[in-house]
Design a protein around this motif. Sequence first.
Motif, PDB file in Angstrom:
ATOM      1  N   UNK A 257       0.868  -1.176   0.000  1.00  0.00           N
ATOM      2  CA  UNK A 257       0.000   0.000   0.000  1.00  0.00           C
ATOM      3  C   UNK A 257       0.904   1.224   0.000  1.00  0.00           C
ATOM      4  N   UNK A 258       1.248   1.704  -1.186  1.00  0.00           N
ATOM      5  CA  UNK A 258       2.212   2.781  -1.314  1.00  0.00           C
ATOM      6  C   UNK A 258       1.640   4.135  -0.898  1.00  0.00           C
ATOM      7  N   UNK A 259       2.524   5.022  -0.500  1.00  0.00           N
ATOM      8  CA  UNK A 259       2.138   6.381  -0.122  1.00  0.00           C
ATOM      9  C   UNK A 259       2.798   7.386  -1.066  1.00  0.00           C
ATOM     10  N   UNK A 260       2.082   8.443  -1.359  1.00  0.00           N
ATOM     11  CA  UNK A 260       2.635   9.517  -2.177  1.00  0.00           C
ATOM     12  C   UNK A 260       2.099  10.847  -1.644  1.00  0.00           C
ATOM     13  N   UNK A 261       2.963  11.835  -1.576  1.00  0.00           N
ATOM     14  CA  UNK A 261       2.560  13.133  -1.039  1.00  0.00           C
ATOM     15  C   UNK A 261       1.645  13.854  -2.028  1.00  0.00           C
ATOM     16  N   UNK A 262       0.707  14.572  -1.480  1.00  0.00           N
ATOM     17  CA  UNK A 262      -0.261  15.308  -2.306  1.00  0.00           C
ATOM     18  C   UNK A 262       0.438  16.295  -3.237  1.00  0.00           C
ATOM     19  N   UNK A 263       1.522  16.907  -2.756  1.00  0.00           N
ATOM     20  CA  UNK A 263       2.233  17.898  -3.561  1.00  0.00           C
ATOM     21  C   UNK A 263       2.897  17.284  -4.793  1.00  0.00           C
ATOM     22  N   UNK A 264       3.105  15.960  -4.798  1.00  0.00           N
ATOM     23  CA  UNK A 264       3.765  15.299  -5.926  1.00  0.00           C
ATOM     24  C   UNK A 264       2.789  14.857  -7.009  1.00  0.00           C
ATOM     25  N   UNK A 265       1.507  15.096  -6.813  1.00  0.00           N
ATOM     26  CA  UNK A 265       0.491  14.623  -7.758  1.00  0.00           C
ATOM     27  C   UNK A 265       0.085  15.709  -8.745  1.00  0.00           C
ATOM     28  N   UNK A 266      -0.734  15.320  -9.699  1.00  0.00           N
ATOM     29  CA  UNK A 266      -1.182  16.236 -10.743  1.00  0.00           C
ATOM     30  C   UNK A 266      -2.095  17.327 -10.182  1.00  0.00           C
ATOM     31  N   UNK A 267      -2.151  18.483 -10.837  1.00  0.00           N
ATOM     32  CA  UNK A 267      -2.973  19.611 -10.341  1.00  0.00           C
ATOM     33  C   UNK A 267      -4.445  19.262 -10.159  1.00  0.00           C
ATOM     34  N   UNK A 268      -4.994  18.439 -11.069  1.00  0.00           N
ATOM     35  CA  UNK A 268      -6.420  18.124 -10.952  1.00  0.00           C
ATOM     36  C   UNK A 268      -6.719  17.325  -9.693  1.00  0.00           C
ATOM     37  N   UNK A 269      -5.731  16.556  -9.199  1.00  0.00           N
ATOM     38  CA  UNK A 269      -5.936  15.800  -7.961  1.00  0.00           C
ATOM     39  C   UNK A 269      -5.741  16.717  -6.757  1.00  0.00           C
ATOM     40  N   UNK A 270      -4.812  17.657  -6.862  1.00  0.00           N
ATOM     41  CA  UNK A 270      -4.568  18.604  -5.768  1.00  0.00           C
ATOM     42  C   UNK A 270      -5.830  19.380  -5.409  1.00  0.00           C
ATOM     43  N   UNK A 271      -6.603  19.699  -6.423  1.00  0.00           N
ATOM     44  CA  UNK A 271      -7.805  20.505  -6.190  1.00  0.00           C
ATOM     45  C   UNK A 271      -8.995  19.695  -5.675  1.00  0.00           C
ATOM     46  N   UNK A 272      -8.854  18.351  -5.669  1.00  0.00           N
ATOM     47  CA  UNK A 272      -9.985  17.506  -5.290  1.00  0.00           C
ATOM     48  C   UNK A 272      -9.885  16.963  -3.870  1.00  0.00           C
ATOM     49  N   UNK A 273      -8.796  17.252  -3.153  1.00  0.00           N
ATOM     50  CA  UNK A 273      -8.648  16.745  -1.795  1.00  0.00           C
ATOM     51  C   UNK A 273      -7.738  17.659  -0.991  1.00  0.00           C
ATOM     52  N   UNK A 274      -7.917  17.617   0.330  1.00  0.00           N
ATOM     53  CA  UNK A 274      -7.055  18.373   1.240  1.00  0.00           C
ATOM     54  C   UNK A 274      -6.087  17.464   1.983  1.00  0.00           C
ATOM     55  N   UNK A 275      -6.140  16.159   1.710  1.00  0.00           N
ATOM     56  CA  UNK A 275      -5.235  15.212   2.356  1.00  0.00           C
ATOM     57  C   UNK A 275      -3.793  15.515   1.973  1.00  0.00           C
ATOM     58  N   UNK A 276      -2.874  15.393   2.949  1.00  0.00           N
ATOM     59  CA  UNK A 276      -1.452  15.633   2.659  1.00  0.00           C
ATOM     60  C   UNK A 276      -0.771  14.408   2.072  1.00  0.00           C
ATOM     61  N   UNK A 277      -1.290  13.219   2.386  1.00  0.00           N
ATOM     62  CA  UNK A 277      -0.747  11.970   1.850  1.00  0.00           C
ATOM     63  C   UNK A 277      -1.871  11.131   1.266  1.00  0.00           C
TER      64      UNK A 277
END
Length: 284
Positions: A257-277
Amino acid sequence: DEIRRTRLLIQNSGKTLSEPIQNAQTKQAFLLSLSSVHPDTDKIIPVLFRPPAFLPISLPLVIASSLQLQAKQTFFCQFAFHTYTTGFALLNGNGTAKAEEYSVQEKQICYGLGAISYAACIGALPFTFMNRYTLKSSLMQLVVRKLLPPPLLGLMTAFTVAVVRSPEFENGIEVMDRNGKVVGVSRKAGEKAVKETALSRAVLFGTTFFLPAVLMHFVERAKLAKTPRALASVRMLVMTSVLGGMLPVSLSMFPQCGEIKRADLEPEILSSTEETELFYNRGI
């Protein structure tokens, strides 16, 4: 039928992985489900490609691939080895639904066949080169028979994993929040998942080829095995021990179950959640 009954038992028990599992029957049900059912698709994985079958099936293929054979025999041994490991990677990869205009599975199979053939050719290339140019010096024998096979096998195993799972970073995989809610499909998460799996596979088989060769060098120098049969038995024992020891190391290098930081994801995903991980299924 047993697996389906097990899944029904888990659903009826009302327990989750975050709660302590007190009932032994429920605990066994979880273990059977985790080892036989794909976490993304809920489909039952074929028995030969389930994680518990990986060691007993890959071990004889690794031993056969390590034999100092002629180029043609080496090609067929490594073709069989890469066929199994590539099939394992395909069936245990991320199962996110991909684009519908073509069959992703058919594409992966075609890619996989090409990668398997290429990897087997590369594995047999040093022996072809040595036989063609009759390089019999001790240095060339050392390079071709001892030094080249481990890194080549590790690299080619990583290569086949990356090729057969390439749709994951081409089309993206699902990422979820802590509650398991899917918040989007990310190519960056897919790329991270494939890279981690390829690296873990390269470490597994590269070490399994390299370490026994080093240990057997000292065994031969110390003349601990007096006959060729005894030497072959020691080599098989050493390879079995190394592969058995490296398998849990390889599988635990990166969490499934891998983890990835919200800041490393695409802009469209950044705008759809406030989760940091966010989280994703890396695959095995």
